[in-house]
Design a protein around this motif. Structure first.
Motif, PDB file in Angstrom:
ATOM      1  N   ARG A  51      18.481   1.398  -1.851  1.00 23.50           N
ATOM      2  CA  ARG A  51      17.843   1.867  -0.274  1.00 23.50           C
ATOM      3  C   ARG A  51      17.430   3.534  -0.061  1.00 23.50           C
ATOM      4  N   PHE A  56      16.091   4.490   3.043  1.00 17.79           N
ATOM      5  CA  PHE A  56      16.787   4.590   4.228  1.00 17.79           C
ATOM      6  C   PHE A  56      17.681   5.267   3.788  1.00 17.79           C
ATOM      7  N   PRO A  76      10.705   6.234   5.032  1.00 16.49           N
ATOM      8  CA  PRO A  76       9.989   4.756   4.544  1.00 16.49           C
ATOM      9  C   PRO A  76       8.489   4.644   4.899  1.00 16.49           C
ATOM     10  N   TYR A  77       8.229   4.923   6.105  1.00 16.15           N
ATOM     11  CA  TYR A  77       6.722   4.437   5.650  1.00 16.15           C
ATOM     12  C   TYR A  77       6.096   5.405   5.757  1.00 16.15           C
ATOM     13  N   ARG A  79       6.449   5.676   2.256  1.00 14.91           N
ATOM     14  CA  ARG A  79       5.787   5.383   0.396  1.00 14.91           C
ATOM     15  C   ARG A  79       6.002   4.101   0.630  1.00 14.91           C
ATOM     16  N   PRO A  80       4.573   4.056  -0.567  1.00 12.35           N
ATOM     17  CA  PRO A  80       3.693   2.683  -0.735  1.00 12.35           C
ATOM     18  C   PRO A  80       5.059   2.037  -1.385  1.00 12.35           C
ATOM     19  N   ILE A  81       5.812   1.278  -0.924  1.00 11.88           N
ATOM     20  CA  ILE A  81       7.133   0.532  -1.774  1.00 11.88           C
ATOM     21  C   ILE A  81       7.430  -0.326  -0.464  1.00 11.88           C
ATOM     22  N   ASN A  82       7.693  -1.361  -0.798  1.00 15.26           N
ATOM     23  CA  ASN A  82       8.353  -2.749   0.692  1.00 15.26           C
ATOM     24  C   ASN A  82       9.468  -3.299  -0.031  1.00 15.26           C
ATOM     25  N   THR A  83      10.209  -3.635   0.522  1.00 15.88           N
ATOM     26  CA  THR A  83      11.354  -4.520   1.083  1.00 15.88           C
ATOM     27  C   THR A  83      11.869  -5.533   0.852  1.00 15.88           C
ATOM     28  N   GLY A 103       2.558  -5.030   8.279  1.00 11.54           N
ATOM     29  CA  GLY A 103       2.738  -4.449   6.811  1.00 11.54           C
ATOM     30  C   GLY A 103       1.357  -3.927   7.286  1.00 11.54           C
TER      31      GLY A 103
END
Lengths: 359, 303
Positions: A51, A56, A76-77, A79-83, A103
């Motif tokens: 997280r 988060f 979070p929005y 960061r080029p990271i998805n969960t 997205g």
């Protein structure tokens, strides 16, 4: 090889009385294109770490970088990271394709590109026929695929997976394990996978970080971790293990000569940074040992129980010094157990399969 | 054989009627019956001392929108009634919007508290319900009247020299109605927010949605049923509100409810009162249809 995610002394303390230290200074380097798994029992801090990478949670102290740039000031929005969430968290008011497009829409991609990517993703996870369904109308396994497609669609640099397979039944889980591995290889995206299931971790990962009580206990390839656990917790958490006490008589760089409780001696591997002499604990995997005639064994024990598992048989023994010992023998037409319950048998294992533990 | 199955069918049908009876009785005596009487009364002639005379007349309905000029006997729009209709709709709309403005964040606040604390916060919302409406309204009156707490404090603090006229204005009516109807907004919105899965918010953040977009694209569409229900629960009784405009408006800011009461009381014009009641019902129904349609359409657009 480039480092995708790098954490230094990453720490998270939740306020309260008493404060809870969820993560006690983690150091970690995850390589680009790697399938990296955070493995540990619940409450070990693996989800907290995930997280934090997602954004988060904010660490109490320490640094967290992605491809050399700090992540800590990014929401979070950004960061080029998805969960992929454990509960999938699909938007119930949107259809399958609208979920996958979400997205991309938020990133402001042109409509034609969104359409194309969504079509690709729907194809990739084999959901083309259900693209216009509401997410409440599809099965758990299908929801899982949509969650995966939704997270992959914006082409993140890093994909985080928070126990995504835990809600699936056994067969589906096996399928998805292979599927995930295939997707990771095909897309070349760095996967960070959180699980408490050691088998899942062993089958899919390039590397595993075993965590316990807020700290990383050992990092290595699945085979390394399984064959050479550095400490009791790791040995116990991954697979079944026999623990034996032994005495080191001599040692060199990574091997030691040890005396077993039976008086026999053998060669064992030393962990990095562990004890080099004195009384130690050895770990021996059940399948690395075999039953022999009492006089040929390194150890001797009485057969207490023989449990048939189909592919293999588990033999529970009690050693002469009272320690329990479990042995696993593969069943095939040539192996026939020569011992019965109550018999005394010898146990043998090859040099260096025994691992000296740090604790 | 046939006899047996026939009696079985009869028995089943009788049981159905018995089970339906409570609902039917309620519908006939509490809903359709009174409504029918109101419709009939609206088409009769007023009696001299109230009540109705059993003689057909459309004067009641006529009087809702038109009035006879007392000097030349011509007919014109009933400005007094129209302005009251307009005021009722306007004040109810403002009340609804104000309840949304205060109620939705309140519901969000409660829904995001730890489970154990939510009951306490809900209790605070519900407690005013346990007291009589009239008493609560007079309590507000005490707060805002010229010699009341608010004005006294402001004068004492030197903010103002003379009391501000808060009471007996449209503002005081809105204040009173928002206070009275706010729980009716908070409860349904809270109910839909409590069921809301907050991991969806994280999922949206994760998928590059800013705070505002999370609210607009994820939270609002999903709690909309609660917002629609709350708006209806506030708007409908506001439109027919009677006690609050009477006390807070001081009799010179009439709303529909007061106008209707006037016809059945001092006005001694029951048919007009009945016709006005039916008009109120019609306004509510039209408003609801428009509102629900609009809310539904938006959903189709989103999707």
């Amino acid at each position: 090889m480039t480092t995708a995610i790098s954490a230094r002394s990453l720490r998270k303390v939740y306020p309260g009385t008493p404060p809870v230290e969820a993560l006690a200074g983690a150091d970690l380097d995850i390589q680009d294109n790697e399938f990296f798994t955070l493995l540990g029992p619940s409450g070990c801090g693996k989800t907290t770490l995930l997280r934090m990478i997602a954004g988060f949670e904010h660490p109490t102290s320490g640094s967290l970088d992605m491809f050399g740039a700090s992540l800590l000031d990014l929401p979070p929005y950004k960061r080029p990271i998805n969960t992929v969430f454990q509960s999938y968290a699909l938007f119930p008011h949107l259809t399958v394709s609208q979920n996958i497009a979400f997205g991309l829409e938020m990133l402001g991609k042109p409509k034609t590109e969104i359409k194309e990517t969504v079509a690709q993703m729907v194809d990739l996870v084999q959901m083309s026929e259900l693209a216009d369904r509401q997410t409440g109308q599809i099965s758990g396994g299908q929801q899982q695929r949509v969650a995966l497609a939704r997270a992959l669609a914006p082409k993140p640099r890093v994909l985080l997976l928070d126990e995504p397979l835990s809600a699936l039944d056994f067969k589906l889980r096996k399928e998805m394990q292979l599927e995930l591995k295939r997707l990771q290889t095909e897309t070349g995206i760095t996967f960070i996978f959180v699980t408490h299931d050691q088998e899942e971790a062993l089958t899919m990962s390039d590397r595993i970080a075993v965590m316990n009580a807020g700290s990383i206990r050992q990092i290595g390839a699945p085979r390394d971790i399984y064959d050479h656990p550095a400490e009791r917790f790791v040995a116990d958490f991954i697979g079944d293990t026999n623990f034996l006490s032994a005495q080191i008589t001599s040692s060199n760089a990574d091997r030691a000569r040890v005396d077993l409780s039976s008086g026999e001696s053998t060669s064992a591997r030393l962990p990095e940074g562990g004890a080099r002499d004195g009384q130690v604990t050895l770990a021996i995997r059940p399948e690395h040992a075999k039953l022999v005639m009492p006089d040929d064994g390194l150890l001797r024990g009485t057969l207490e129980n023989i449990v048939y598992f189909g592919t293999d048989t588990h033999i529970h023994l009690r050693l002469t010094d009272g320690t329990p010992f479990t042995l696993r023998q593969q069943n095939n037409s040539e192996t026939e157990l020569q011992f019965a319950k109550g018999d005394t048998a010898g146990i043998r294992f090859a040099p260096d399969v025994a691992q000296v533990l740090k604790d | 054989m046939t006899d047996l199955s026939l009696t079985a069918a009869k028995r089943a049908s009788r049981r159905r009627w018995i089970l339906l009876a409570p609902a039917l009785i309620l519908l006939v005596f509490a809903a359709s019956g009174p409504l029918l009487i109101t419709v009939i009364f609206s088409l009769l002639t007023p009696g001299d001392y109230g009540g109705v005379v059993w003689k057909f007349s459309t004067d009641g309905w006529f009087g809702v929108f038109a009035q006879r000029d007392i000097f030349d006997g011509t007919f014109g729009w009933s400005d007094a009634h129209l302005s009251i209709f307009w005021r009722s709709v306007k004040l109810s709309l403002i009340t609804t919007v104000a309840c949304l403005f205060f109620g939705v964040p309140t519901a969000y606040f409660i829904a995001t508290r730890p489970k154990k604390q939510r009951g306490f916060w809900m209790l605070l919302i519900i407690i005013p319900f346990w007291t009589n409406l009239l008493i609560r309204t007079f309590a507000i009156l005490e707060l805002i009247r010229n010699e009341g707490t608010v004005n006294s404090l402001l004068i004492w603090a030197g903010v103002i020299d003379a009391p501000i006229q808060i009471l007996y204005t449209e503002f005081s009516i809105i204040l009173g109605m928002v206070y009275v109807y706010l729980p009716l907004m908070v409860l349904p919105v809270y109910a839909s927010m409590e069921r809301f899965d907050f991991s969806l918010v994280e999922a949206a953040y994760d998928l590059y949605a800013t705070r505002f977009r999370v609210l607009r694209r994820v939270i609002l569409p999903l709690v909309k049923p609660g917002i629609v229900a709350g708006s209806i629960l506030v708007f409908v009784p506001s439109l027919g509100a009677y006690v609050t405009p009477r006390v807070m408006g001081g009799g010179n800011q009439l709303m529909l409810g007061n106008l209707i009461e006037l016809q059945f009381g001092q006005g001694r014009n029951w048919p007009l009162g009945a016709a006005l009641s039916m008009t109120l019902l019609a306004i509510v129904m039209v408003a609801l249809i428009v509102y629900v349609r609009a809310a539904g359409n938006e959903e189709v657009q989103h999707g």
